[in-house]
Design a protein around this motif. Structure first.
Motif, mmCIF file in Angstrom:
data_model
loop_
_atom_site.group_PDB
_atom_site.id
_atom_site.type_symbol
_atom_site.label_atom_id
_atom_site.label_comp_id
_atom_site.label_asym_id
_atom_site.label_seq_id
_atom_site.Cartn_x
_atom_site.Cartn_y
_atom_site.Cartn_z
ATOM 1 N N ARG A 20 39.981 3.338 -18.670
ATOM 2 C CA ARG A 20 38.738 2.635 -18.369
ATOM 3 C C ARG A 20 38.825 1.873 -17.052
ATOM 4 N N GLU A 24 33.513 0.495 -14.705
ATOM 5 C CA GLU A 24 32.148 0.062 -15.017
ATOM 6 C C GLU A 24 31.673 -1.001 -14.033
ATOM 7 N N ARG A 177 38.154 7.115 -25.784
ATOM 8 C CA ARG A 177 36.690 7.101 -25.795
ATOM 9 C C ARG A 177 36.113 6.661 -24.446
ATOM 10 N N THR A 180 33.118 8.748 -22.895
ATOM 11 C CA THR A 180 31.846 8.565 -23.600
ATOM 12 C C THR A 180 31.255 7.183 -23.328
ATOM 13 N N GLU A 181 32.110 6.174 -23.315
ATOM 14 C CA GLU A 181 31.618 4.812 -23.098
ATOM 15 C C GLU A 181 31.085 4.616 -21.683
ATOM 16 N N ASP A 185 27.121 6.135 -22.240
ATOM 17 C CA ASP A 185 26.675 4.941 -22.970
ATOM 18 C C ASP A 185 27.016 5.030 -24.447
ATOM 19 N N GLU A 187 28.941 4.303 -28.061
ATOM 20 C CA GLU A 187 29.203 3.082 -28.816
ATOM 21 C C GLU A 187 30.632 2.611 -28.589
ATOM 22 N N ARG A 188 30.816 1.331 -28.418
ATOM 23 C CA ARG A 188 32.134 0.747 -28.201
ATOM 24 C C ARG A 188 32.677 0.232 -29.531
#
Length: 567
Positions: A20, A24, A177, A180-181, A185, A187-188
């Protein structure tokens, strides 16, 4: 002796929170069109590379502007199969949201978008997802897009092999994940991520896998870490020979790096396929070099720990013993151009796409033509590992219309020579940040020059497997060509000779750091000798070895850099 310090990429992966990072937050940063810090590397695990247009870099610097940052996205497309409906979606995105407007077919049997600005990245992933495509693990230290022989003629056998390519791809995908996150968008969840196969710091280096159906070696098995060679009995797939440790990348001036052929470990039945795939990956995960990325690929692990040690560990982890390899033979690796009929009565048209670049050119409206074909085609499209495209599954009554559309838009031309069909290049300049010399942009005119040399020596109907890469990283697979050029500087290349048509021999460097004009002078002489001295049907790569012009590479780790005259 103290342990070697880990490479910084290992820190990056460990601290990334399962890929990650702060991607973001970077997406919200409007002060730059690029990604900052670790995120520059982390986006690769999501299938993207940050690039800029090097042709205008100096101009923008003079204007006190940062480089025109954008990303290249490589889709995940196991086996290279895509539907017409999916094609229309990616065509529209390329037209509306890419600086260059093109779709590029790659040597990894998928497509790439080039020139996507930061503001459009999330939209790009969501567009792809809407049609069932993603870019998970097409770059970075993971198993990448799984290749499969493009062979719609033997439809049942190909379907079986293709299904295994998909299964292997899914089995070896990252489980985080993060994709996808970040992009969809998703689900976290509070539950922690786990990576049972790849591990929390993923692999030491990139990892490539193929499924190949002899006698066509159209995926170049010796360019890949893990290869499943399909073994059939009465037209039914019964198992695979497993080849491990191939790879073509090297580093100029570093003799500890070299291309290497894959080693045959032996035969397995179909039921052991996924276990063996995971065992090879986890063995490389745990034994691979995490200190020196230049020596981190599977090929170097085999050489360092020993082939038998690596093989025994795979057998232990998979709970199997490899049987003796089943016999098979590669007779070629090119695509079958034009129309062929499959055993199911369906027809398949293979189109030659020079450099894999689908774009509208004056007099050749390739992109428009593919769009028109996609609107009416009832079968599927198959991208090949040689940057070409197959219109597959055409009913007899639809052949004439499909062919008409292809010819009207310059997608099907009878004048394409065998030499052009057997030539290939990586992207290189202006977008690849690693490129030292031209490749894609120089190829068309250079092939014309080689065609002229062949005609001069009475060889116009013959061909040499010719490949160009703009740097030594191997994307254009020049280290499996009969004539391979590896970029050193603008207009200068290392000239390698002596690969074969089957793709089972690595070429040796013949001349170092010479100009493209000097290379043509060398080829003029060599093609002249080939014409005068060849044995019946003898290929160029075999001739230069038999004639003593170049010594064969027998064991890359021992003799790839040995002087041609010392062997």
């Amino acid at each position: 002796m103290s342990e070697q310090k880990l490479s910084d990429n290992e820190r990056l992966k460990r601290e990334s929170n399962f890929l990650r990072g702060t991607i973001e937050q970077d997406l919200q940063d409007e002060l730059t069109g690029g990604f900052n810090g670790d995120n520059f590397q982390l986006i690769r695990f999501h299938g993207m590379y940050q690039q800029d247009d090097r042709d205008i870099r100096n101009e923008r610097t003079a204007q006190k502007l940062e480089p025109l940052h954008n990303v290249m996205l490589r889709a995940r497309l196991p086996g290279g199969i895509i539907t017409p409906e999916q094609w229309l979606v990616i065509d529209r995105f390329a037209e509306e949201s890419s600086i260059y407007g093109s779709i590029r077919l790659t040597t990894r049997q998928t497509f790439q978008f080039h020139g996507v600005l930061k503001r459009d990245i999330k939209h790009m992933h969501q567009v792809l997802n809407s049609t069932g495509i993603d870019s998970i693990a097409t770059a970075g230290d993971v198993n990448r897009n799984v290749l499969c022989t493009s062979n719609p003629v033997e439809s049942e056998l190909h379907q079986e092999a293709y299904e295994w390519a998909k299964k292997i791809s899914e089995h070896l995908l990252p489980k985080t994940r993060a994709y996808t996150e970040l992009w969809l968008d998703g689900e976290r969840l509070d539950t922690p991520d786990e990576e049972p196969i790849l591990g929390s710091t993923y692999l030491p280096r990139k990892f490539k896998t193929t499924v190949v159906i002899p006698p066509q070696n159209d995926v170049d098995v010796h360019a890949n870490d893990l290869n499943f060679v399909a073994i059939a009995d009465n037209g039914k797939l019964v198992g695979f020979n497993v080849l491990v440790g191939g790879g073509l990348a090297m580093t100029h001036g570093d003799n500890s790096t070299y291309p290497r052929k894959a080693t045959d470990f032996g035969f397995i039945p179909l039921s052991h396929t996924l276990e063996v795939a995971a065992a090879v990956v986890t063995t490389q995960r745990d034994m691979g070099n995490r200190s020196n990325r230049k020596n981190a690929k599977t090929k170097y692990t085999l050489e360092r720990v020993g082939i038998e040690v690596f093989k025994a560990e795979v057998e232990k982890r998979a709970g199997i013993a490899f049987a003796d390899s089943r016999p098979y033979e590669f007779t070629g690796r090119g695509d079958r151009f034009g129309w062929v009929e499959g055993i199911d009565g369906k027809h398949h048209l293979t189109l030659f796409i020079e450099n894999g670049r689908i774009l509208d050119y004056p007099g050749k409206q390739l992109k428009t033509g593919m769009n028109e074909i996609a609107k009416v085609h009832k079968g599927d499209f198959r991208l090949t590992a040689n940057q070409n495209l197959i219109i597959a599954g055409v009913a007899a009554e639809d052949k004439a219309h499909i062919e008409q559309l292809a010819r009207e838009h310059g997608l099907l031309e009878d004048s394409v020579t065998e030499q052009r069909k057997n030539s290939m290049a990586c992207v290189a300049l202006p977008t690849c940040p690693l490129a030292m010399a031209e490749a894609e942009r120089m190829l068309p005119a250079y092939v014309t020059d080689i065609e002229g040399l062949l005609a001069k020596h009475g060889m116009a109907d013959d061909a040499i497997i010719f490949r160009v890469t703009g740097c030594p990283n191997g994307c254009g697979r020049a280290m499996l060509a009969e004539v391979g050029l590896v970029g050193k500087a603008p207009g200068r290349y290392n000239l390698h000779l002596g690969g074969n048509r089957e793709g089972t021999r690595i070429p040796r460097m013949y001349k170092e750091n010479i100009t493209d004009a000097q290379i043509l002078e060398e080829l003029d002489t060599l093609i002249g000798r080939w014409s005068a001295e060849r044995e019946a049907g003898e290929a160029f790569g075999d001739f230069v070895i038999r004639a003593g012009i170049i010594a064969p590479v027998v064991d890359s780790a021992r003799d790839f850099y040995a002087s041609n005259y010392d062997i």
